[in-house]
Structures are given as structure tokens and as C-alpha cells.
Write an enzyme that holds these catalytic residues in place. Structure first.
Site, PDB file in Angstrom:
ATOM      1  N   CYS B  77       0.826  -1.196   0.000  1.00 45.14           N
ATOM      2  CA  CYS B  77       0.000   0.000   0.000  1.00 45.14           C
ATOM      3  C   CYS B  77       0.873   1.263   0.000  1.00 45.14           C
ATOM      4  CB  CYS B  77      -0.999  -0.037   1.155  1.00 45.14           C
ATOM      5  SG  CYS B  77      -2.362   1.130   0.974  1.00 45.14           S
ATOM      6  N   HIS B 175      -3.890  -5.037  -0.327  1.00 55.28           N
ATOM      7  CA  HIS B 175      -3.511  -5.587   0.977  1.00 55.28           C
ATOM      8  C   HIS B 175      -3.564  -7.105   0.917  1.00 55.28           C
ATOM      9  CE1 HIS B 175      -3.237  -1.912   3.377  1.00 55.28           C
ATOM     10  NE2 HIS B 175      -4.103  -1.434   2.495  1.00 55.28           N
ATOM     11  N   GLU B 177      -2.718  -9.177   3.046  1.00 60.96           N
ATOM     12  CA  GLU B 177      -3.128  -9.691   4.355  1.00 60.96           C
ATOM     13  C   GLU B 177      -4.637  -9.621   4.549  1.00 60.96           C
ATOM     14  OE1 GLU B 177      -1.822  -6.784   3.756  1.00 60.96           O
ATOM     15  OE2 GLU B 177      -2.488  -5.254   5.170  1.00 60.96           O
TER      16      GLU B 177
END
Lengths: 251, 194
Positions: B77, B175, B177
Site C-alpha cells: 500500500c 492488501h 493480508e
């Protein structure tokens, strides 16, 4: 192309889910983490946890829950309910929340939105607005819609956008609990007046309601609780139906 | 495997740590240059505002450390954006690793872009086992323009860089994650990179 989001909402009290949920595959029907994992696997795009507990232990319990969710769940989630300071937000984000939502505290202290956006970035600040249409005018309400204010929905939404909100979660008190569809006229106005995403909430009863809120209501995301908790709508079926209706979703 | 997540006060790094844990590895958070240099893999996260993040990197000297790293480095990001030449947000120079500029989305679009969008034209071992047009989760107002180092693109009003690579440096705008199973696979591919 950016897809429309489907967001189940879990009400939390003292670290447990409230409102009955009807999941036969849940070992512990009150465990928000287990429920969140199931939703993540079933295709939910995001989750919202709304904490309705009011105990002194609240902050610690909620932080622990956020941490447990973040450990297990690989989709984004927002935490709301009684958040009223930079410190509250800091604790939740540090424990792994992706976004927080503020509601009454922003009405009482609008500068809070600026402070939060400056410190954490707009992308993690959702402003939740509960509003009711009274004599043709949409008025902002507090405390889950019980306490009226003299704020107009559209003006307030524009103001919080200017103050740095990254997203608006609009719940129509007229529609909430009716299962008769979302407040699409108001949503369409909100969505065209704002330059930030709008999440529709209140009124979901069937799959057509979701199609309508994305197409007529121009919503960027739709939030619902009971239709998902009671398995009246499976997220996968919903997304297939949305795609058949020309609404882009993640499938 | 010794995985270090660079800790410079930028946002939600807990989620990255947990995602790595779900893959069966442990990551440590560190702002210590020596610890970062000795890691097998380095993750450079970031949410928030570009110019203040650059100030934090400069005040800790990490702006000099990161571009000289030799092991695989993954910017996520804002981390990826800061690895570029220049960021329009706060009018700041970046670390200059990737030869691209970071600019704001057109104001006719809803900004930030929040949600799931597709990645395509995948060109790196980072995407082994990932299908063209896979969905990933993105939250951002500024984007990296397409360039020679682009290894994945996304469309939001404009076609832009959603992943980038130069030598041992990787960057992803999304992202991993928070991008469900696909995101975890991409993170796992990075941890296997040499």
C-alpha cells in the site's frame, strides 16, 4: 472494475454476538470469531462489528475481540459502537481492526472526524449515520435512532466528508427491521452528492433488495444482519443473483 | 525464516503479522537498521499520508537503509508508493526504488477506492498459482502510474500499477493480508522468493 461489497454486521455485547444466529455448523453460536470466519469463507467482502455493550470493561473486551478476529480472519473488518476518542481508535487499529466507525460521538464533537482522519488517514474512518425521514426531510438521529437531532442527513454527510471521513454508513430508521428494502431514493441522492463510498444499511429482506440498492440506490456496499444470520440469504447465491443482474461482485 | 516488518509508526501492521502467522511463520516488528539488514525477508507496510510517512522514515534514517537492502523486500500500500520516485500526496520525494510517480485518482471517481478489484497482466513469481483477473482488496486515494516495472495492473477510472518489481524489491498496492486466500497465496509466494 471495483466491485460492490456485501457486508454482514455482527452485534456484539461483552465480547459475544447478540441476536440469535441460525448456524447449525457453529460450535459456539455466541462466538464472534467463529461466525466471522464462516462469513469470510462464504464470500463476505467485509465485516462490521457493532459493539453495543456499555460496561466499564468494554474497551478491554472489545480490544481482545478485535485481536482474536484479526488473528483468524483474512478479509477487512470495521469496528463501531461507542468510539469517542483518538485513544479508542488507536487501541482498536493497533489490535488489528482495519476501519472504525463513529456515529454519535461525531455529532457531539464534529472535530473528532478531523482529528481521526489526520492521525489515522481517511481510509480507516467510517462515519455511521442513522436517519429518519420526517415530513419529507431526512433527519439524523442518535442512540440507535432514538434521539432526534436538527441535522439534515445530506448536509451532515457532506460535512463529515469535508472533515475527512473515508466512507459513509447510512442506516435508514424507516427501513431498518422492515425487510422491505433499502432507502434507495435517499441513498441515490447521498451517493451522487458525495465523493466517498456509501454503504447502504437497513431494510434488507430478499436478494432483489440488494440488486435495487446497488442499481437504483447507487450504493457502493450493502450491509445486513438478520438475513445472513438466519440464513435467509446465502452470500454466494446473492452474489450470483447480483451478477445475473449486471452488478459486479467478487465471486 | 527471519521476517522483519518495518515499524515506523505507520498504521495497522498487526494484520500483516497475523497473516504471516497463518502461513506458519513468525515476523518481528523492528525499526532497527541492523535487524532489518539481517532479515531474510523484509516487509515495508504503511497506511496514512505520504509526506508525514517520509518524514518518519527520514527521522529514523530508514530512508537510507531501505534502498540498499539486498534481500526480498515487499512494500504494501503506502509502503509501495513510498518506494517510488515521487508522491503527489504532500508533494514529497519517495525512496526512488521504482521509477514511477504516484498521483491522485480523478476527482470524478469516488476516492478513496475501497473494496475488491481485479489484478491482471500478471508478470512475476509473486503471482504463481494466481489467476488473471483475481480479486484483491484495495484502499487508496493515490495510485502508481503504469511503467516498465509494473507486474500487475488494475482498472479504476484509469489503468494503473497494482504491483511492481525491480530486482529484489516488490510492491503491491492491495492488501495481501486482507485479500482472502488469494492474498495469502501472494504473501506466501513472496516469502518463497529468493
Amino acid at each position: 472494475m471495483l466491485t460492490k461489497r456485501i457486508i454482514p454486521c455482527l452485534d456484539i455485547k461483552n465480547g459475544r454476538t447478540v441476536k440469535g444466529v441460525n448456524f447449525e455448523d457453529l460450535r459456539d453460536a455466541g462466538d464472534p470469531v467463529e461466525l466471522a470466519e464462516i462469513y469470510a469463507k462464504s464470500g463476505a467482502d467485509e465485516l462490521v462489528f457493532l459493539d453495543i455493550s456499555a460496561t466499564e470493561e468494554k474497551r478491554k473486551t472489545l480490544a481482545n475481540l478485535v485481536r482474536r478476529v484479526a488473528e483468524k480472519v483474512n478479509i477487512p473488518f470495521t469496528v463501531g459502537g461507542g468510539i469517542s476518542s483518538v485513544e479508542d481508535v488507536d487501541i482498536l487499529l493497533k489490535n488489528g481492526a482495519d476501519k472504525v466507525s463513529v456515529n454519535s460521538s461525531a455529532v457531539k464533537n464534529p472535530d473528532l472526524v478531523n482529528e481521526l482522519a489526520a492521525k489515522f488517514g481517511s481510509q480507516c474512518i467510517t462515519v455511521a449515520i442513522d436517519a429518519k425521514e420526517i415530513n419529507g426531510e431526512w433527519m439524523v438521529h442518535l442512540v440507535g435512532g432514538k434521539v432526534p437531532t436538527d441535522l439534515n442527513l445530506f448536509q451532515w454527510a457532506k460535512e463529515v466528508e469535508e472533515r475527512g471521513a473515508g466512507e459513509i454508513l447510512f442506516t435508514s430508521m424507516n427501513n431498518d427491521g422492515t425487510k422491505a428494502g433499502f432507502a434507495n431514493k435517499a441513498l441515490a441522492v447521498l451517493s451522487s452528492e458525495l465523493n466517498i463510498p456509501v454503504i447502504a444499511s437497513g431494510g434488507a429482506g430478499n436478494m432483489q433488495h440488494f440488486c435495487d440498492t446497488f442499481i437504483e440506490g447507487k450504493a457502493d456496499a450493502a450491509l445486513a444482519a438478520s438475513v445472513f444470520h438466519f440464513k435467509e440469504i446465502e452470500i454466494k447465491d446473492l452474489k450470483e443473483e447480483l451478477r445475473r443482474n449486471g452488478v459486479e461482485v467478487r465471486l | 525464516m527471519n521476517i522483519v516488518i518495518i515499524d515506523y509508526g505507520a498504521g495497522n501492521i498487526q494484520s500483516i503479522k497475523f497473516a504471516i502467522k497463518r502461513l506458519g511463520y513468525d515476523a518481528i516488528l523492528s525499526s532497527n537498521a541492523e535487524e532489518i539488514r539481517l532479515a531474510d525477508k523484509v516487509i515495508f507496510p504503511g497506511v496514512g499520508e505520504a509526506s508525514s510517512a517520509m518524514k518518519m522514515l527520514k527521522s529514523t534514517g530508514l530512508d537510507k537503509v531501505i534502498p540498499t537492502l539486498k534481500q526480498p523486500v515487499l512494500g504494501i500500500c503506502l509502503g509501495m508508493q513510498l518506494m517510488c520516485t515521487y508522491c503527489e500526496e504532500g508533494d514529497t520525494d519517495g525512496l526512488g526504488i521504482f521509477h514511477a510517480n504516484v498521483v491522485k485518482f480523478d476527482n470524478k471517481l469516488k476516492v478513496p477506492q475501497i473494496g475488491w478489484n481485479r489484478i491482471y497482466d500478471l508478470k512475476s513469481e509473486l503471482f504463481t498459482g494466481i489467476s488473471e483477473q483475481e480479486f484483491v482488496y484495495l484502499v487508496h486515494s493515490f495510485y502508481v502510474k503504469e511503467c516498465e516495472e509494473t507486474i500487475a495492473s488494475t482498472e479504476y477510472g484509469v489503468e494503473y500499477t497494482s504491483a511492481i518489481q525491480k530486482d529484489n524489491f516488490y510492491g503491491v498496492q492491495f492488501h495481501p493480508e486482507k485479500s482472502s486466500d488469494a492474498g495469502e497465496k501472494i504473501l506466501e509466494n513472496f516469502l518463497k522468493a529468493t
